[in-house]
Design a protein around this motif. Structure first.
Motif: not given
Lengths: 206, 206
Positions: A13-14, A161, A163, A167-169, A173, A175-176, A178, A180-181, A185, B28, B165, B167, B178, B180
């Motif tokens: 989830l994280d 995915i 899901l 929780l991993f903490g 990741r 999407f580390e 990504v 985003a611009g 999705l 955005r 949806p 990112l 967290v 974990a």
């Protein structure tokens, strides 16, 4: 008709898809992340984990993922980790294109899996996978960094995915980093199962 | 019967609940994250954004969240950001307990919201909120860091997430930091809507 390019992963989830260090690969968190898949009949059969298993919606999703896949692409580290962990009949049963800078002859396994080692970047590896897949889909198998490279390059049509309520903490990741611009999705499907939520997104360019 | 303690947030698929800098709060990404909630009739009514609005399942979820809440707890920064942004009839319509080290007299707003400023930590603030809520629930309203403090302390029963949806790539992650090793989740419900996936988890101690 040409197939689609997709990724399919289990994510906490994280947002994590793997622990930070390879030693934790069989640790509690990873086991909890993957807990939904191990009991499934299709997974047990494919990984040669033994007879039987569950046959509900989770199992159908595993089977559909196997069946739609005509070829896979994977990063070198995922291959290295799997090379000694997969059974002799590697679970892909299709051509697998491994991204690498160390050329090596194709490695044919019993059961239909042949690993091809592609030195030339993510584009050429995907081209070869598309050709091999025919009208079936190409799966970007992993690891997370390889999937993200393809997503950022606009080369992935769909991300599926599972899901997991974990929780991993810390860890890796999905999407580390990504872009985003650029990456948008679209929610295609969300389907709860008793153990996870199956989410499917179309990936678009903004 | 005592109420439950819950949080309810919109989260991006990569785990973010807010942009990294306050200037981006109307940017955005934030708008996309919250895009599902603004058209809902119950939200528009409560925030005094005008008549009408959508009335489907998303709207019911917004309304149920408002109705179950007998009192809220929020961090000081969320209050500071909201103080000038909320309409005069602040949208809570119940007591709100603000975590702060700067004591201040209660601030009563028309419409039923009274802000109480609690200097004494997250435990005492929650105790006061529970008492005020009676048999209704206490919402840990935010921000993300405040929610996580309560989650890590084992004081939250349920986390509801509208998974959007979108990112972000950067910003404030709900579960950054967290504990974990201590916090376990149990998937209670997953419900797709056309715009987001509504996920509900029970929070347990390992």
């Amino acid at each position: 008709m040409a197939g689609r390019v997709f990724a399919s992963v289990s994510m906490s989830l994280d947002g994590f898809v793997a622990p930070g260090s390879p030693e934790d690969l069989m640790g509690r968190q990873w086991r909890e992340l993957q807990a939904w898949v191990f009991p499934q009949r299709s997974f047990r059969e494919r990984l040669q984990l033994g007879e039987g298993g569950e046959e509900g919606r989770d199992d159908e999703i595993v089977r559909e993922t196997f069946e739609r896949t005509g070829a896979s692409v994977m990063g070198r580290r995922m291959f290295d980790a799997g090379e000694h962990a997969w059974p002799e009949e590697a679970p892909f049963r299709t051509p697998v294109f491994v991204l690498t800078h160390r050329p090596r002859d194709p490695w044919e396994r019993p059961g239909g899996t042949t690993f091809h080692f592609v030195d030339g970047g993510i584009g050429p590896a995907l081209d070869r996978a598309r050709e091999a897949a025919g009208d079936r889909d190409v799966r970007i198998a992993g690891g997370g960094a390889t999937i993200l490279q393809y997503v950022n390059a606009g080369l992935v049509d769909e991300v599926a995915i599972a899901l997991a309520p974990v929780l991993f903490g810390t860890g890796i990741r999905l999407f580390e980093g990504v872009d985003a611009g650029r990456v948008a999705l679209e929610q295609v499907r969300a389907e709860p199962s008793p153990r996870v939520t199956h989410l499917t997104y179309a990936v678009r360019e903004r």
